[in-house]
Design an enzyme around this catalytic site. Structure first.
Site, short mmCIF file in Angstrom:
data_model
loop_
_atom_site.label_atom_id
_atom_site.label_comp_id
_atom_site.label_asym_id
_atom_site.label_seq_id
_atom_site.Cartn_x
_atom_site.Cartn_y
_atom_site.Cartn_z
N ASP A 47 0.87 -1.17 0.00
CA ASP A 47 0.00 0.00 0.00
C ASP A 47 0.91 1.23 0.00
OD1 ASP A 47 -1.62 2.14 0.85
OD2 ASP A 47 -2.88 0.81 2.08
N GLY A 68 0.35 5.35 -8.56
CA GLY A 68 -0.60 4.81 -7.58
C GLY A 68 -1.58 5.86 -7.07
N GLY A 69 -2.77 5.39 -6.73
CA GLY A 69 -3.80 6.28 -6.18
C GLY A 69 -5.11 6.11 -6.92
N SER A 107 -2.74 15.08 -13.52
CA SER A 107 -3.86 14.88 -14.45
C SER A 107 -4.31 16.23 -14.98
CB SER A 107 -5.03 14.20 -13.71
OG SER A 107 -6.22 14.30 -14.46
N ASN A 108 -4.96 16.18 -16.14
CA ASN A 108 -5.57 17.40 -16.70
C ASN A 108 -6.60 17.97 -15.72
OD1 ASN A 108 -8.53 16.77 -17.95
ND2 ASN A 108 -7.28 14.92 -18.08
N TYR A 133 -10.47 14.82 -6.62
CA TYR A 133 -9.41 14.11 -7.36
C TYR A 133 -8.44 15.13 -7.99
CZ TYR A 133 -7.39 11.71 -11.42
OH TYR A 133 -6.54 11.25 -12.38
N LYS A 137 -4.32 16.07 -7.38
CA LYS A 137 -3.25 16.17 -8.39
C LYS A 137 -2.50 17.50 -8.26
CE LYS A 137 -3.84 12.10 -10.01
NZ LYS A 137 -2.79 11.09 -9.79
N SER A 162 -6.02 11.70 -21.63
CA SER A 162 -6.81 10.46 -21.60
C SER A 162 -5.95 9.34 -22.17
CB SER A 162 -8.08 10.62 -22.45
OG SER A 162 -8.76 11.82 -22.11
C1 15L Z 1 -8.17 11.17 -15.61
O1 15L Z 1 -7.44 11.77 -14.83
C2 15L Z 1 -8.71 9.83 -15.30
O2 15L Z 1 -7.86 9.09 -14.45
C3 15L Z 1 -9.02 9.03 -16.54
O3 15L Z 1 -9.80 7.93 -16.18
C4 15L Z 1 -9.70 9.84 -17.64
O4 15L Z 1 -11.02 10.06 -17.29
C5 15L Z 1 -8.95 11.13 -17.90
O5 15L Z 1 -8.61 11.82 -16.72
C6 15L Z 1 -9.68 12.08 -18.86
O6 15L Z 1 -9.77 13.28 -18.58
O7 15L Z 1 -10.10 11.62 -19.91
#
Ligand code: 15L
Length: 262
Positions: A47, A68-69, A107-108, A133, A137, A162
């Site tokens: 973990d 991870g996460g 992530s975006n 979420y 990030k 994506s």
């Molecule tokens: C993300 O951060 C997600 O983890 C992924 O599942 C997609 O949904 C992606 O963004 C997205 O924006 O398409």
């Protein structure tokens, strides 16, 4: 060369595993779900929020790829514990073990509430998270920045679009990161010096984000989601700029359905 990959059994980890395999490289695959190691691989079931397990997992590691996460919206407590605290535990274990390079999955959605506008959104776009979420990030990027500035670790945060085998809808004609390009981006990030935040997308004709900082660290994307355009438009219709999926950078994550409290 040994690379620790956290979240190796997840979607992106699974796509990357065969693509990052190299002669003379060991991939240490860590996940909460058991993984069967193949040639050139080591498996660790652990973990990311467990400091002792993470300290052990860092032994003999040259670089860490932290995937991870939770990868979607969850209740605040889960996001806080796994995504934010978990990233701290990973970076702290890496620092104590003397690991010099960390590549962090951002992530975006760290900047998802920026409205879409003509042209490409720039690198280092100020955070505007669209979910808890997304907030996690932003925290991942902040932790990466701290571990770079305070401890001199080389850290690259990937604001992934994506990443799937193929784009699934018309938004992904803009946001797609092909698995092969994802591997190219990770390879560049693994040796990049300093601190960087780069958009994780392919060379999509309809891209919404800059590729400049990615190219500056040596990422040369080869794929373009446009090859799927005719098929996806026939299935889903022409992209509608008024649709939430196209109105904000984070797409549907900006809508009420994606909020954990609903
Ligand atoms: C993300 O951060 C997600 O983890 C992924 O599942 C997609 O949904 C992606 O963004 C997205 O924006 O398409």
């Amino acid at each position: 060369m040994r690379i620790l990959i956290t979240g190796a059994a997840g979607g992106v980890g699974t796509l990357l595993r065969p693509r990052l395999a190299r002669q003379g490289r060991v991939l240490r695959l860590l996940d909460i779900a058991p993984i069967e190691a193949g040639p050139g691989e080591e498996a660790v079931t652990a973990d990311i929020t467990d400091p002792k397990a993470m300290a052990e997992a860092m032994d003999g590691v040259d670089a860490v790829l932290h995937l991870g996460g939770h990868s979607l919206e969850r209740a605040w407590e889960e996001i806080l514990h796994v995504n934010i605290h978990g990233t701290y535990v990973v970076l702290e274990a890496a620092r104590r073990a003397g690991v010099r390079h960390a590549v962090l999955a951002s992530s975006n959605h760290a900047a998802g509430f920026h409205p879409r506008s003509a042209g490409e959104a720039p690198d280092y776009l100020f955070p505007r998270p669209d979910t808890y979420y997304g907030v996690s990030k932003v925290a991942v990027e902040a932790l990466g920045s701290l571990y770079h500035d305070r401890y001199g670790m080389h850290v690259t945060c990937l604001r992934i679009g994506s990443c799937f085998e193929r784009p699934k809808d018309t938004r992904m004609l803009s946001t797609w990161l092909s698995p092969d390009d994802c591997a190219r981006l990770v390879e560049a990030a693994l040796t990049a010096e300093g601190f960087h935040v780069v958009w994780g997308i392919s060379a999509n004709t309809r891209r919404w984000w800059s590729l400049e900082e990615g190219r500056a660290i040596g990422y040369e994307p080869q794929d373009d989601a446009e090859v799927f355009a005719a098929e996806l438009i026939a299935e889903h219709g022409e992209p509608d700029p008024e649709d939430i999926a196209h109105r904000y950078l984070g797409g549907a994550f900006c809508g009420p359905r994606y909020h954990a409290d609903n």
